[in-house]
Design a protein around this motif. Structure first.
Motif, PDB file in Angstrom:
ATOM      1  N   LEU A  16      -1.973  -5.604   0.415  1.00 55.77           N
ATOM      2  CA  LEU A  16      -1.308  -4.800  -0.610  1.00 55.77           C
ATOM      3  C   LEU A  16      -2.036  -4.813  -1.949  1.00 55.77           C
ATOM      4  CD1 LEU A  16       2.395  -5.818   0.146  1.00 55.77           C
ATOM      5  CD2 LEU A  16       1.247  -3.686   0.777  1.00 55.77           C
ATOM      6  N   ALA A  17      -2.964  -5.748  -2.120  1.00 58.02           N
ATOM      7  CA  ALA A  17      -3.727  -5.834  -3.367  1.00 58.02           C
ATOM      8  C   ALA A  17      -4.837  -4.791  -3.385  1.00 58.02           C
ATOM      9  CB  ALA A  17      -4.318  -7.229  -3.507  1.00 58.02           C
ATOM     10  N   PRO A  18      -5.336  -4.429  -4.569  1.00 56.57           N
ATOM     11  CA  PRO A  18      -6.517  -3.563  -4.636  1.00 56.57           C
ATOM     12  C   PRO A  18      -7.659  -4.233  -3.877  1.00 56.57           C
ATOM     13  CG  PRO A  18      -5.512  -3.786  -6.787  1.00 56.57           C
ATOM     14  CD  PRO A  18      -4.828  -4.782  -5.903  1.00 56.57           C
ATOM     15  N   PRO A  19      -8.465  -3.477  -3.133  1.00 57.77           N
ATOM     16  CA  PRO A  19      -9.529  -4.078  -2.323  1.00 57.77           C
ATOM     17  C   PRO A  19     -10.403  -5.074  -3.080  1.00 57.77           C
ATOM     18  CG  PRO A  19      -9.333  -1.749  -1.827  1.00 57.77           C
ATOM     19  CD  PRO A  19      -8.396  -2.015  -2.970  1.00 57.77           C
ATOM     20  N   PHE A  30       5.325  -8.549  -5.638  1.00 59.84           N
ATOM     21  CA  PHE A  30       4.797  -7.931  -6.856  1.00 59.84           C
ATOM     22  C   PHE A  30       3.735  -6.892  -6.519  1.00 59.84           C
ATOM     23  CE2 PHE A  30       1.429  -7.933 -10.118  1.00 59.84           C
ATOM     24  CZ  PHE A  30       2.151  -7.425 -11.201  1.00 59.84           C
ATOM     25  N   LEU A  31       2.862  -7.213  -5.584  1.00 61.61           N
ATOM     26  CA  LEU A  31       1.823  -6.268  -5.184  1.00 61.61           C
ATOM     27  C   LEU A  31       2.430  -5.054  -4.482  1.00 61.61           C
ATOM     28  CD1 LEU A  31      -0.820  -8.835  -3.891  1.00 61.61           C
ATOM     29  CD2 LEU A  31      -0.959  -7.463  -5.980  1.00 61.61           C
ATOM     30  N   ARG A  32       3.519  -5.278  -3.757  1.00 63.95           N
ATOM     31  CA  ARG A  32       4.196  -4.162  -3.077  1.00 63.95           C
ATOM     32  C   ARG A  32       4.710  -3.140  -4.079  1.00 63.95           C
ATOM     33  NH1 ARG A  32       5.816   0.004  -0.815  1.00 63.95           N
ATOM     34  NH2 ARG A  32       7.725   0.105   0.429  1.00 63.95           N
ATOM     35  N   ILE A  33       5.220  -3.593  -5.223  1.00 57.85           N
ATOM     36  CA  ILE A  33       5.812  -2.670  -6.196  1.00 57.85           C
ATOM     37  C   ILE A  33       4.798  -2.183  -7.220  1.00 57.85           C
ATOM     38  CG2 ILE A  33       8.102  -3.673  -5.922  1.00 57.85           C
ATOM     39  CD1 ILE A  33       7.703  -5.180  -8.547  1.00 57.85           C
ATOM     40  N   THR A  34       3.550  -2.642  -7.113  1.00 55.46           N
ATOM     41  CA  THR A  34       2.503  -2.184  -8.041  1.00 55.46           C
ATOM     42  C   THR A  34       1.384  -1.501  -7.257  1.00 55.46           C
ATOM     43  OG1 THR A  34       1.551  -4.435  -7.984  1.00 55.46           O
ATOM     44  CG2 THR A  34       3.028  -3.892  -9.829  1.00 55.46           C
ATOM     45  N   SER A  35       0.347  -2.233  -6.937  1.00 56.32           N
ATOM     46  CA  SER A  35      -0.801  -1.622  -6.266  1.00 56.32           C
ATOM     47  C   SER A  35      -0.510  -1.209  -4.833  1.00 56.32           C
ATOM     48  CB  SER A  35      -1.981  -2.602  -6.276  1.00 56.32           C
ATOM     49  OG  SER A  35      -1.658  -3.784  -5.588  1.00 56.32           O
ATOM     50  N   GLY A  36       0.518  -1.801  -4.210  1.00 53.27           N
ATOM     51  CA  GLY A  36       0.779  -1.527  -2.799  1.00 53.27           C
ATOM     52  C   GLY A  36       1.830  -0.475  -2.534  1.00 53.27           C
ATOM     53  N   ARG A  37       2.189   0.305  -3.518  1.00 49.08           N
ATOM     54  CA  ARG A  37       3.261   1.298  -3.330  1.00 49.08           C
ATOM     55  C   ARG A  37       2.955   2.281  -2.212  1.00 49.08           C
ATOM     56  NH1 ARG A  37       5.621   3.240  -9.232  1.00 49.08           N
ATOM     57  NH2 ARG A  37       5.974   1.163 -10.114  1.00 49.08           N
ATOM     58  N   TYR A  94      12.980  -0.031  -2.441  1.00 50.58           N
ATOM     59  CA  TYR A  94      12.045  -1.162  -2.489  1.00 50.58           C
ATOM     60  C   TYR A  94      11.654  -1.511  -3.925  1.00 50.58           C
ATOM     61  CZ  TYR A  94       7.894   1.553  -3.765  1.00 50.58           C
ATOM     62  OH  TYR A  94       6.972   2.298  -4.449  1.00 50.58           O
ATOM     63  N   LEU A  95      11.562  -0.486  -4.794  1.00 50.08           N
ATOM     64  CA  LEU A  95      11.102  -0.733  -6.163  1.00 50.08           C
ATOM     65  C   LEU A  95      12.126  -1.508  -6.997  1.00 50.08           C
ATOM     66  CD1 LEU A  95       8.854  -0.380  -8.198  1.00 50.08           C
ATOM     67  CD2 LEU A  95       9.798   1.866  -8.795  1.00 50.08           C
ATOM     68  N   PRO A  96      13.385  -1.082  -7.097  1.00 54.42           N
ATOM     69  CA  PRO A  96      14.346  -1.882  -7.881  1.00 54.42           C
ATOM     70  C   PRO A  96      14.616  -3.251  -7.254  1.00 54.42           C
ATOM     71  CG  PRO A  96      15.453  -0.062  -6.760  1.00 54.42           C
ATOM     72  CD  PRO A  96      13.991   0.177  -6.632  1.00 54.42           C
ATOM     73  N   ILE A  97      14.677  -3.305  -5.933  1.00 56.70           N
ATOM     74  CA  ILE A  97      14.919  -4.592  -5.272  1.00 56.70           C
ATOM     75  C   ILE A  97      13.750  -5.540  -5.507  1.00 56.70           C
ATOM     76  CG2 ILE A  97      15.114  -5.716  -3.010  1.00 56.70           C
ATOM     77  CD1 ILE A  97      16.759  -3.313  -2.078  1.00 56.70           C
ATOM     78  N   GLY A  98      12.525  -5.032  -5.377  1.00 58.58           N
ATOM     79  CA  GLY A  98      11.342  -5.856  -5.606  1.00 58.58           C
ATOM     80  C   GLY A  98      11.214  -6.292  -7.051  1.00 58.58           C
ATOM     81  N   THR A  99      11.588  -5.423  -7.970  1.00 58.31           N
ATOM     82  CA  THR A  99      11.516  -5.755  -9.397  1.00 58.31           C
ATOM     83  C   THR A  99      12.480  -6.892  -9.737  1.00 58.31           C
ATOM     84  OG1 THR A  99      10.910  -3.470  -9.946  1.00 58.31           O
ATOM     85  CG2 THR A  99      11.762  -4.838 -11.729  1.00 58.31           C
TER      86      THR A  99
END
Length: 544
Positions: A122-125, A434-441, A455-460
């Motif tokens: 989920l992170a940037p490569p 955190f990566l799921r709701i940022t770079s991994g959307r 996923y976004l409000p729950i992850g936040t």
């Protein structure tokens, strides 16, 4: 003659049913193995865990009645009755957000690598390897310290029983308690080395003992406290606040009670770590995570309510000479014989909780070593040819836990293990979320369980809660800490952080590229989109 034909038809029907069931199970296992191959790993385990056994494993690893008995003093010090009841309820609600986010990730990427694999994908490569490294080391730290803290508490439970049974004549110090810890770790090493089929069946026993003992403890505290006239009023049970921490601010003192549920509600990522041993893992893992957390949070709250009703005097309980104050509560409420009866069952629950946690930790060590991220990885990633389990990894966990147990010679340092395990584990939980709701959307391809647009409000909320709780857990439990009462959690966590950082800067950054593929062929879109693939080198399967 007609009866004989009927019997033959029944027999044939039974054989056909069994054959169809076996074919269905084979197809399910084959689908699981194909999914795992798409994620980059060769299937090396037998898939012996069913859905129910996976739920039992996730639930048993939290050992609700034993965990509450271990951490009862946290709420007692930090708010008395309010600290017990609401100090458990509030964090439990927030943990459900974390569990929901983790369930989605486990469903999309069902592999024993679990959290650090999620972070890598989920992170940037450019930062995939570093994200995986941080998550993996945080998780290993939390897993090992959790095994130690669970088993040392089990040793303390045994010494508590000896003290009560001998009317105070036998009071074992730190040395004998450490010896009991080593004995427990040795037996857990044997259990954790067993075949997957054995471990799966044992978990059915674990959950029966766990639930049965919890219900028995709730009923016993409520009924016996009523019968002997030591039951407080409902108003006091839910609203009486007593600050025994030494902190002048009552609000801050109350927050320190959150340590109890946060230590208990850990290890539910175990459902992800045994995904390669589970049939229908993409469906079973998220169900097990949510069910395990929900059941533990609910039963734990009911047990704390019962304990609050039975706690006639907070000050008296806190002044006990027993290693665990919960033992004094049972003694006051049930009498000597009743206390020893229920306490014996709680010891069994704590023992099997430690065994389940040992299995979980060994799978984490195996998976991280499989990706060559640990010193001596070639030893720890070996699978025993007979049991088909990571025996070497299991014994490494027990060895490291025994070393951590040396902290037991300092009561403050030992209690800090609980904080260290929570910090390590929840840091590893929060990183992929955190990566799921940022770079991994846009990188995640959902599995059977998905949070959809939520996923976004729950992850936040999940990440925000972990950030808050990590800061909280590094504070001392009293306002004027000394060397004996200092919170050493930050020392433990920073020691591992410094080692892992130095290891990365001096060596690992040159050769660790994240999860290593152990199967031939291109990466599929299963779990994470192909854009998340960071070009890691393939590694052909090795014979173990």
């Amino acid at each position: 003659m007609s009866e004989e034909k009927t019997v033959q038809r029944k027999t044939k029907g039974t054989k056909v049913d069994v054959q169809v069931a076996n074919e269905g199970l084979y197809a399910l296992h084959r689908a699981d193995d194909e999914t795992l191959a798409h994620l980059g790993y060769k299937s090396e385990f037998r898939r012996e865990f069913s859905l129910f056994e996976t739920i039992a494993f996730a639930f048993s690893i939290m050992g609700v009645v034993a965990s509450v008995s271990s951490t009862y003093s946290f709420g007692l010090y930090s708010g008395g009755h309010v600290g017990m009841v609401f100090g458990w309820l509030i964090p439990s609600l927030f943990v459900m957000f974390i569990a929901a986010s983790m369930a989605e990730l486990a469903s999309a990427m069902p592999t024993s690598a679990g959290l650090y694999y999620f972070s890598a994908k989920l992170a940037p490569p450019k930062y995939a390897a570093l994200a995986s490294w941080i998550t993996g080391w945080a998780n290993v730290t939390g897993q090992v310290t959790l095994v130690c803290s669970i088993d040392f508490t089990c040793a303390q439970m045994i010494t508590t029983a000896l003290a009560v049974g001998s009317d105070g004549a036998i009071r074992l110090g730190a040395g004998p308690t450490y010896g009991i810890l080593l004995a427990i770790l040795f037996t857990h090493g044997i259990v954790c080395s067993a075949a997957t089929s054995v471990l799966a069946r044992l978990n059915l026993f674990y959950v029966l003992v766990n639930v049965g003992t919890t219900i028995a403890a709730i009923v016993a505290l409520l009924v016996c406290s009523q019968n002997n006239g030591q039951r407080v009023s409902t108003a006091d049970a839910f609203t009486l606040f007593e600050n025994s921490t030494g902190w002048a601010n009552n609000g801050w003192a109350f927050l320190l009670a959150f340590t109890a549920p946060m230590w208990t509600l850990t290890g539910y990522d175990s459902a992800a770590h045994i995904a390669e041993e589970t049939a229908g893992a993409a469906r079973a893992a998220p169900i097990a995570i949510l069910t395990g957390v929900g059941m533990t949070a609910s039963l734990g709250w009911l047990l704390y309510i019962a304990a609050s009703y039975a706690t006639w005097s907070v000050a008296e309980i806190l002044q006990t000479d027993l290693p665990l104050p919960m033992g004094q509560l049972f003694l006051n409420t049930l009498g000597k014989r009743g206390m020893l009866a229920i306490w014996s069952l709680i010891i069994v629950v704590q023992y099997v909780t430690g065994a389940a946690q040992g299995v979980d930790a060994s799978r984490v060590v195996f998976a991280f070593a499989r990706d060559n991220a640990l010193p001596g990885s070639r030893w720890w990633k070996k699978i025993h040819p007979y049991t088909q389990t990571p025996v070497n990894a299991a014994w490494l966990v027990m060895l490291l836990s025994g070393i951590c147990g040396v902290l037991g010679f300092s009561e403050a340092a030992l209690s800090s293990l609980a904080g260290a395990s929570v910090i390590g584990l929840y840091t590893s939980y929060a990183t992929p979320i955190f990566l799921r709701i940022t770079s991994g959307r846009t990188r995640l391809v959902p599995g059977p369980f998905s949070l959809g647009k939520y996923y976004l409000p729950i992850g936040t909320i999940a990440v925000s809660w972990v950030s808050f709780i990590v800061v909280l857990l590094v504070f001392p439990s009293s306002s004027a800490p000394t060397a004996d009462s200092m919170n050493y959690a930050v020392v433990i966590v920073l020691s591992v952080f410094i080692f892992a950082s130095a290891y990365w800067a001096l060596s690992a950054r040159k050769w660790f590229h994240g999860p290593v593929r152990t199967v031939e062929g291109p990466e599929s879109s299963s779990g994470a989109s192909s854009s998340s693939y960071n070009g890691e080198p393939e590694e052909k399967p090795t014979s173990n």
